[in-house]
Design a protein around this motif. Structure first.
Motif, short mmCIF file in Angstrom:
data_model
loop_
_atom_site.label_atom_id
_atom_site.label_comp_id
_atom_site.label_asym_id
_atom_site.label_seq_id
_atom_site.Cartn_x
_atom_site.Cartn_y
_atom_site.Cartn_z
N CYS A 120 10.47 13.44 -1.26
CA CYS A 120 9.37 14.21 -0.13
C CYS A 120 7.99 13.18 -0.34
CB CYS A 120 8.75 15.81 -1.35
SG CYS A 120 10.38 16.70 -0.97
N SER A 121 7.49 12.03 -1.37
CA SER A 121 6.99 11.03 -2.23
C SER A 121 7.61 10.38 -0.59
CB SER A 121 7.24 11.24 -3.19
OG SER A 121 6.54 11.82 -3.98
N VAL A 122 8.16 9.69 -0.85
CA VAL A 122 9.40 8.51 0.69
C VAL A 122 7.92 9.72 1.76
CG1 VAL A 122 10.27 7.49 2.15
CG2 VAL A 122 10.19 7.67 -0.22
N LEU A 123 8.52 10.66 2.31
CA LEU A 123 7.93 11.40 3.35
C LEU A 123 6.81 11.63 3.46
CD1 LEU A 123 9.21 12.44 5.97
CD2 LEU A 123 9.32 14.37 4.69
N TYR A 124 6.29 12.44 2.96
CA TYR A 124 4.72 12.41 2.29
C TYR A 124 3.51 11.17 2.87
CZ TYR A 124 0.28 13.60 0.73
OH TYR A 124 -0.96 13.34 0.44
N ASP A 125 4.33 10.40 1.87
CA ASP A 125 2.73 9.04 1.70
C ASP A 125 3.39 7.86 3.70
OD1 ASP A 125 1.48 8.85 -0.83
OD2 ASP A 125 3.78 9.17 -1.27
N SER A 126 4.79 8.11 3.88
CA SER A 126 5.07 7.66 5.49
C SER A 126 4.01 8.08 6.48
CB SER A 126 6.13 7.73 5.89
OG SER A 126 7.03 6.93 4.67
N LEU A 127 4.60 9.89 6.03
CA LEU A 127 3.88 10.59 7.60
C LEU A 127 2.10 9.58 6.66
CD1 LEU A 127 4.78 14.07 7.44
CD2 LEU A 127 5.37 11.96 8.48
N THR A 184 2.72 6.09 -6.83
CA THR A 184 1.58 7.70 -6.99
C THR A 184 2.06 8.71 -7.04
OG1 THR A 184 0.01 6.35 -6.57
CG2 THR A 184 -1.25 8.55 -7.42
N SER A 185 2.65 9.17 -6.22
CA SER A 185 2.89 10.18 -5.81
C SER A 185 4.44 11.00 -7.04
CB SER A 185 3.44 10.43 -3.91
OG SER A 185 2.12 10.41 -3.17
N SER A 186 5.04 10.73 -6.53
CA SER A 186 6.24 10.38 -7.75
C SER A 186 6.21 10.92 -8.81
CB SER A 186 7.40 9.40 -7.03
OG SER A 186 6.89 8.07 -7.71
N SER A 187 5.10 9.45 -9.89
CA SER A 187 4.73 10.14 -11.10
C SER A 187 4.07 11.35 -11.16
CB SER A 187 3.71 8.44 -11.20
OG SER A 187 4.65 7.35 -11.21
N VAL A 188 3.43 11.97 -10.37
CA VAL A 188 2.32 13.27 -10.24
C VAL A 188 3.30 14.48 -10.07
CG1 VAL A 188 0.79 14.58 -9.72
CG2 VAL A 188 0.13 12.12 -8.86
N GLY A 189 3.97 14.53 -9.70
CA GLY A 189 5.94 15.47 -9.31
C GLY A 189 6.50 14.83 -10.68
N THR A 190 6.30 14.20 -10.64
CA THR A 190 7.41 13.73 -12.64
C THR A 190 6.65 15.25 -13.38
OG1 THR A 190 8.04 12.28 -11.89
CG2 THR A 190 9.09 12.15 -13.88
N THR A 195 0.79 -1.67 -0.16
CA THR A 195 -0.09 0.15 -0.23
C THR A 195 0.10 1.18 0.20
OG1 THR A 195 -2.10 -0.95 1.33
CG2 THR A 195 -1.73 1.05 0.94
N VAL A 196 1.77 1.61 0.75
CA VAL A 196 2.42 2.58 0.75
C VAL A 196 3.45 2.83 -0.27
CG1 VAL A 196 4.88 3.60 2.21
CG2 VAL A 196 2.76 2.39 3.52
#
Length: 329
Positions: free
Chosen positions: A154-161, A111-117, A104-105
């Protein structure tokens, strides 16, 4: 009757706590698993070819291509995740609660990294078309690499939170054995929708509308001045045409991405229940996964270098000395 009932359970030995499987005919199951496995394998293979091409050939070490490399890496991981998603087609998760949380994580991070890219790609095309004279100094390989690393970090940090509760107690939201669900509270869900969908989509659309307006004005200027400055203009026209073609190609990638990602977030926005399981976002998830297979296909039709690179890779010519200096453009 008891045997039939047990055969519909994910874990027949756990009669009272096991989840139930949906009923499917053998033909339907074979066709579904075969089709999805083919898509997953194709996604992994094509994106691996993109990764090898851009990483290996020095001619492809450009800022724009490094953004495509970041997108290909995320699409490659999506292809791997598809195999785990295929295991969930029958409504059962057999890998345990810890692996469920990791899956899930990782899905959220990709998803976040793809959107950011995609946002970075839009910025890259905006600068290339709207400020071409300063593009080589503003958009460098070093700066792009830093931006890509920040995007993933940032994607790793944000989604982990936002998924910290799920990480603390894996499986705490499961209602039966064999289930894999995650939960977001209302505030986290709204924040995620805004930061991962609304804001990036707004930025992408705004940038590409500006690119389109400038591209149209440049095309008109080229036609009106091409006869007056033939020799000097020929070089400019070639360069501008190259940038415009790249903008069109990446524009197609962005539009396809938004079309595939939109249904997932729209369903999340409409759905008032904050508990997501297998069936809740199944269609949106698979549509998003399918986008990862489409991206390298778009490159194959629009980028001649990708086709040339594939030929060199599949014929094992990349193992020859100095193959990284081969001409693929």
């Amino acid at each position: 009757m008891e045997t039939l009932e047990e055969s519909e359970l994910c874990f027949p030995q756990l009669l009272n706590s096991s989840c139930r499987k949906p009923k499917r005919s053998l033909t339907e199951a074979v066709l579904l698993y075969s089709f999805l496995s083919f898509i997953a394998l194709l996604t992994v293979t094509l994106n691996l070819l993109v990764i090898i091409s851009i990483s290996h050939f020095k001619q492809l070490h450009t800022p724009t291509n490094f953004l495509l490399l970041s997108l290909a890496v995320s699409d490659f991981i999506v292809g791997l995740l598809m195999f785990f998603q295929i295991m969930r087609i029958d409504g059962c998760w057999f890998l345990g609660d810890f692996m469920c949380v990791i899956h899930t994580v990782l899905s959220f991070i990709i998803t976040s990294s793809s959107v950011g890219t995609m946002v970075l790609i839009s910025v890259d095309r905006y600068v290339a078309i709207c400020d071409p004279l300063h593009y080589p100094t503003k958009v460098t390989v070093r700066r792009v690499r830093i931006c890509v690393c920040l995007c993933w970090g940032c994607s790793v940090l944000y989604d982990s939170l936002i998924l910290k509760d799920n990480l603390k107690q894996p499986g705490s939201y499961n209602s039966c054995s064999g289930e894999c669900v995650f939960a977001l509270n209302y505030i986290a869900g709204v924040v995620d929708l805004i930061l991962t969908f609304i804001c990036p989509i707004t930025a992408i659309i705004t940038l590409y509308v500006r690119v389109f307006v400038v591209a149209v004005s440049q095309a008109r200027a080229m036609r009106s001045h091409i006869t007056a400055v033939r020799r000097q203009g020929s070089v400019k026209v070639t360069a501008n045409k190259s940038e415009l073609k790249a903008a069109r190609t990446l524009g197609v990638v962005v539009v396809v991405f938004l079309s595939c990602l939109g249904p997932y977030f729209c369903s999340a926005f409409v759905d008032q229940d904050s508990l997501f399981g297998i069936a809740t976002v199944a269609l949106g998830t698979w549509l998003f996964y399918f986008n990862s297979c489409l991206n390298p296909m778009i490159y194959a039709f629009c980028y001649p270098w990708f086709v040339k690179s594939i030929k060199l890779i599949v014929t094992f010519k990349i193992f020859q000395p100095d193959s990284c200096d081969a001409s693929v453009l």
